[in-house]
Design a protein around this motif. Structure first.
Motif, PDB file in Angstrom:
ATOM      1  N   ASN A  60      80.894  65.302  90.294  1.00 10.28           N
ATOM      2  CA  ASN A  60      82.245  65.893  90.608  1.00 10.28           C
ATOM      3  C   ASN A  60      82.486  66.995  89.956  1.00 10.28           C
ATOM      4  O   ASN A  60      83.387  67.705  90.267  1.00 10.28           O
ATOM      5  N   ALA A  61      82.102  67.274  88.625  1.00 10.15           N
ATOM      6  CA  ALA A  61      82.294  68.122  87.893  1.00 10.15           C
ATOM      7  C   ALA A  61      81.206  69.664  88.195  1.00 10.15           C
ATOM      8  O   ALA A  61      81.423  70.728  87.653  1.00 10.15           O
ATOM      9  N   MET A  62      80.358  69.487  88.808  1.00  7.57           N
ATOM     10  CA  MET A  62      79.348  70.421  89.519  1.00  7.57           C
ATOM     11  C   MET A  62      79.872  71.635  90.038  1.00  7.57           C
ATOM     12  O   MET A  62      79.552  73.003  89.663  1.00  7.57           O
ATOM     13  N   PRO A  63      80.944  71.608  90.792  1.00  5.06           N
ATOM     14  CA  PRO A  63      81.477  72.875  91.494  1.00  5.06           C
ATOM     15  C   PRO A  63      82.221  73.768  90.354  1.00  5.06           C
ATOM     16  O   PRO A  63      82.336  74.857  90.695  1.00  5.06           O
ATOM     17  N   TYR A  64      82.507  73.319  89.220  1.00  6.00           N
ATOM     18  CA  TYR A  64      83.169  73.870  88.118  1.00  6.00           C
ATOM     19  C   TYR A  64      82.188  74.670  87.399  1.00  6.00           C
ATOM     20  O   TYR A  64      81.167  74.190  87.013  1.00  6.00           O
ATOM     21  N   ARG A  65      82.422  75.916  86.670  1.00  9.28           N
ATOM     22  CA  ARG A  65      81.690  76.549  85.701  1.00  9.28           C
ATOM     23  C   ARG A  65      81.511  75.658  84.504  1.00  9.28           C
ATOM     24  O   ARG A  65      82.101  74.785  84.230  1.00  9.28           O
ATOM     25  N   PRO A  66      80.287  75.727  83.845  1.00 12.13           N
ATOM     26  CA  PRO A  66      79.349  76.840  84.029  1.00 12.13           C
ATOM     27  C   PRO A  66      78.163  76.434  85.132  1.00 12.13           C
ATOM     28  O   PRO A  66      77.572  77.469  85.707  1.00 12.13           O
ATOM     29  N   SER A  67      78.103  75.369  85.662  1.00 12.22           N
ATOM     30  CA  SER A  67      77.061  75.054  86.543  1.00 12.22           C
ATOM     31  C   SER A  67      77.489  75.625  88.209  1.00 12.22           C
ATOM     32  O   SER A  67      76.636  76.181  88.636  1.00 12.22           O
ATOM     33  N   GLY A  68      78.990  75.516  88.281  1.00  9.93           N
ATOM     34  CA  GLY A  68      79.249  76.199  89.596  1.00  9.93           C
ATOM     35  C   GLY A  68      80.072  77.284  89.461  1.00  9.93           C
ATOM     36  O   GLY A  68      79.876  77.895  88.568  1.00  9.93           O
ATOM     37  N   THR A  69      80.546  77.632  90.658  1.00  5.07           N
ATOM     38  CA  THR A  69      81.288  78.924  90.340  1.00  5.07           C
ATOM     39  C   THR A  69      82.818  79.027  90.361  1.00  5.07           C
ATOM     40  O   THR A  69      83.451  79.829  90.213  1.00  5.07           O
ATOM     41  N   GLU A  70      83.406  77.623  90.641  1.00  3.29           N
ATOM     42  CA  GLU A  70      84.883  77.690  90.574  1.00  3.29           C
ATOM     43  C   GLU A  70      85.336  77.579  89.002  1.00  3.29           C
ATOM     44  O   GLU A  70      84.814  77.012  88.331  1.00  3.29           O
ATOM     45  N   PRO A  71      86.533  78.216  88.675  1.00  2.00           N
ATOM     46  CA  PRO A  71      87.332  78.025  87.473  1.00  2.00           C
ATOM     47  C   PRO A  71      87.581  76.648  87.418  1.00  2.00           C
ATOM     48  O   PRO A  71      88.164  76.001  88.249  1.00  2.00           O
ATOM     49  N   ILE A  72      87.708  76.387  86.093  1.00  2.00           N
ATOM     50  CA  ILE A  72      88.227  75.070  85.731  1.00  2.00           C
ATOM     51  C   ILE A  72      89.910  75.130  85.956  1.00  2.00           C
ATOM     52  O   ILE A  72      90.467  76.063  85.296  1.00  2.00           O
ATOM     53  N   THR A  73      90.280  74.227  86.823  1.00  2.08           N
ATOM     54  CA  THR A  73      91.826  74.395  87.056  1.00  2.08           C
ATOM     55  C   THR A  73      92.592  73.296  86.800  1.00  2.08           C
ATOM     56  O   THR A  73      93.535  73.013  87.286  1.00  2.08           O
ATOM     57  N   PHE A  74      91.896  72.383  85.950  1.00  2.00           N
ATOM     58  CA  PHE A  74      92.400  71.083  85.882  1.00  2.00           C
ATOM     59  C   PHE A  74      92.628  70.774  84.351  1.00  2.00           C
ATOM     60  O   PHE A  74      91.860  71.084  83.760  1.00  2.00           O
ATOM     61  N   SER A  75      93.792  70.413  83.801  1.00  2.00           N
ATOM     62  CA  SER A  75      93.894  69.919  82.631  1.00  2.00           C
ATOM     63  C   SER A  75      94.902  68.917  82.571  1.00  2.00           C
ATOM     64  O   SER A  75      96.083  69.039  83.259  1.00  2.00           O
TER      65      SER A  75
END
Length: 107
Positions: A60-75
């Motif tokens: 589930n975390a793979m689409p987010y950087r650094p592996s993926g290209t999407e910026p982290i948008t959750f906090s």
């Protein structure tokens, strides 16, 4: 997966024609006739791996950087967690003294 199909998968990923998740891998062979049978076997193994909650969380975390290209948008902060817990379904259970297993040697 053999080297030819892995290369086809990697090229598809590099072109961003497929995402990095397990679901993306399951859908990818629909457009790759050469690898559909091998990828189907891989998808079966992936479904087995999806029973592991750590594997699922990593996927589930793979689409987010650094592996993926999407910026982290959750906090999420403490107040958000409290709010979510207040909305969660409740559970009840009884604990009776004397029935506890105090052996923690295999914990």
């Amino acid at each position: 997966m053999d080297p030819v199909c892995y290369k086809a998968w990697a090229e598809t990923r590099d072109k961003q024609e497929a995402g990095p998740t397990g679901h993306d891998f399951q859908v990818w062979p629909l457009g790759c006739e050469l690898c559909s049978a091998k990828a189907r076997q891989g998808a079966i193994a992936l479904n087995r791996d999806n029973l592991d909650p750590i594997f699922v969380a990593m996927n589930n975390a793979m689409p987010y950087r650094p592996s993926g290209t999407e910026p982290i948008t959750f906090s999420i902060g403490y107040s958000d967690i409290v709010e979510l817990l207040l909305k969660a379904p409740s559970r009840k259970f009884n604990v009776a003294q004397g029935t506890w297993n105090t052996d923690v040697s295999k914990s």
